[in-house]
Design an enzyme around this catalytic site. Sequence first.
Site, PDB file in Angstrom:
ATOM      1  N   GLU A  45      32.471 -13.101 -73.731  1.00  0.00           N
ATOM      2  CA  GLU A  45      31.649 -11.890 -73.733  1.00  0.00           C
ATOM      3  C   GLU A  45      30.311 -12.211 -73.067  1.00  0.00           C
ATOM      4  OE1 GLU A  45      30.306 -10.474 -77.631  1.00  0.00           O
ATOM      5  OE2 GLU A  45      30.245  -8.424 -76.837  1.00  0.00           O
ATOM      6  N   LYS A 114      33.758  -2.040 -74.393  1.00  0.00           N
ATOM      7  CA  LYS A 114      33.735  -2.310 -75.847  1.00  0.00           C
ATOM      8  C   LYS A 114      33.711  -0.991 -76.621  1.00  0.00           C
ATOM      9  CE  LYS A 114      31.148  -5.547 -78.863  1.00  0.00           C
ATOM     10  NZ  LYS A 114      30.039  -6.532 -78.816  1.00  0.00           N
ATOM     11  N   CYS A 155      34.884  -8.743 -78.788  1.00  0.00           N
ATOM     12  CA  CYS A 155      34.108  -9.221 -79.929  1.00  0.00           C
ATOM     13  C   CYS A 155      34.201  -8.333 -81.172  1.00  0.00           C
ATOM     14  CB  CYS A 155      32.659  -9.441 -79.480  1.00  0.00           C
ATOM     15  SG  CYS A 155      31.811 -10.642 -80.530  1.00  0.00           S
TER      16      CYS A 155
HETATM   17  N1  LIG Z   1      28.831  -9.916 -81.092  1.00  0.00           N
HETATM   18  C1  LIG Z   1      29.688  -9.053 -81.628  1.00  0.00           C
HETATM   19  O1  LIG Z   1      30.070  -8.085 -81.013  1.00  0.00           O
HETATM   20  C2  LIG Z   1      30.231  -9.226 -82.990  1.00  0.00           C
HETATM   21  C3  LIG Z   1      29.688 -10.233 -83.922  1.00  0.00           C
HETATM   22  O2  LIG Z   1      28.920 -11.138 -83.589  1.00  0.00           O
HETATM   23  C4  LIG Z   1      30.129 -10.086 -85.300  1.00  0.00           C
HETATM   24  O3  LIG Z   1      30.958  -9.196 -85.571  1.00  0.00           O
HETATM   25  O4  LIG Z   1      29.686 -10.832 -86.169  1.00  0.00           O
END
Ligand SMILES: NC(=O)CC(=O)C(=O)O
Length: 276
Positions: A45, A114, A155
């Site tokens: 990401e 996302k 994520c």
């Molecule tokens: N960074 C993200 O999108 C998610 C995350 O860090 C978490 O769910 O904890």
Amino acid sequence: MAAAKLRLACIQLAVGAVKKDNISRAVQKISEAAAAGAHLVTLPECFNSPYGTKYFSQYAESIPGETTAALKEAAKASGVWLVGGSIPEQDGDKLYNTCTVWNPQGDMVAKHRKIHLFDISVPGGITFKESETLSPGSSFTTFDMPNCKVGVGICYDMRFAELALVYNQMGCKLLVYPGAFNMTTGPVHWELLQRGRALDNQLYVATASPARDTSADYHAWGHSTVVNPWGEVISTTEADEDIIYADLDLDYVEKVRQMVPLPVQKRNDLYQVVKK
Ligand SMILES: NC(=O)CC(=O)C(=O)O
């Protein structure tokens, strides 16, 4: 590539403040993974930008743009399928956290924005609000390799079991989540979520994180990981830059589903996850 085998590489990339350096480092690592026999390579990401809401507009670009041009070339030059992590994408006056996917001919075969934005507040831990600057995507994203349908999330998307269930219903045998968990949530949630999604759906789950940079504002948990349909971690790492590899046996998905026949035991008369 043997019919039911797939060599997967997850690149845990060191991401810094200089966008051009991030891109060229990613390209170099893609070629390294290809030389090690990977058929499918994934980046983390936010791989061309530091992760933080104050950076997204500065690093954002349209698609096609500088970063995706490099991904296209890298997939083609190395002859690999490429899940291009994610980048801040500018589209009109909106910003998205977007993953592009490339085939070995250099064609973009999928684009995932996302869906679930990372807005959390943990007192004494982390407060993060992607929705301050980003807009959410609204589409499911899958792509077809010759021997495997793959579902893509980014994520925080991994926290939503329903998304993975829908990808399962769509026929995916592998879910790939470029991600960047952090030092508050990562130690407890990161691996557990991957194993949960893998077990619920009896398929492979893979994640790629940025390497941890303790001089950055956001400290990524790292620990890029691959989990098999039995819920076992088959490849992982710590926090530094690395490439992890896993040889996926796609026939194993069906074997697990036969041994523990969840697909035919679901009580669709009592409950259902419906894709809209
Ligand atoms: N960074 C993200 O999108 C998610 C995350 O860090 C978490 O769910 O904890």
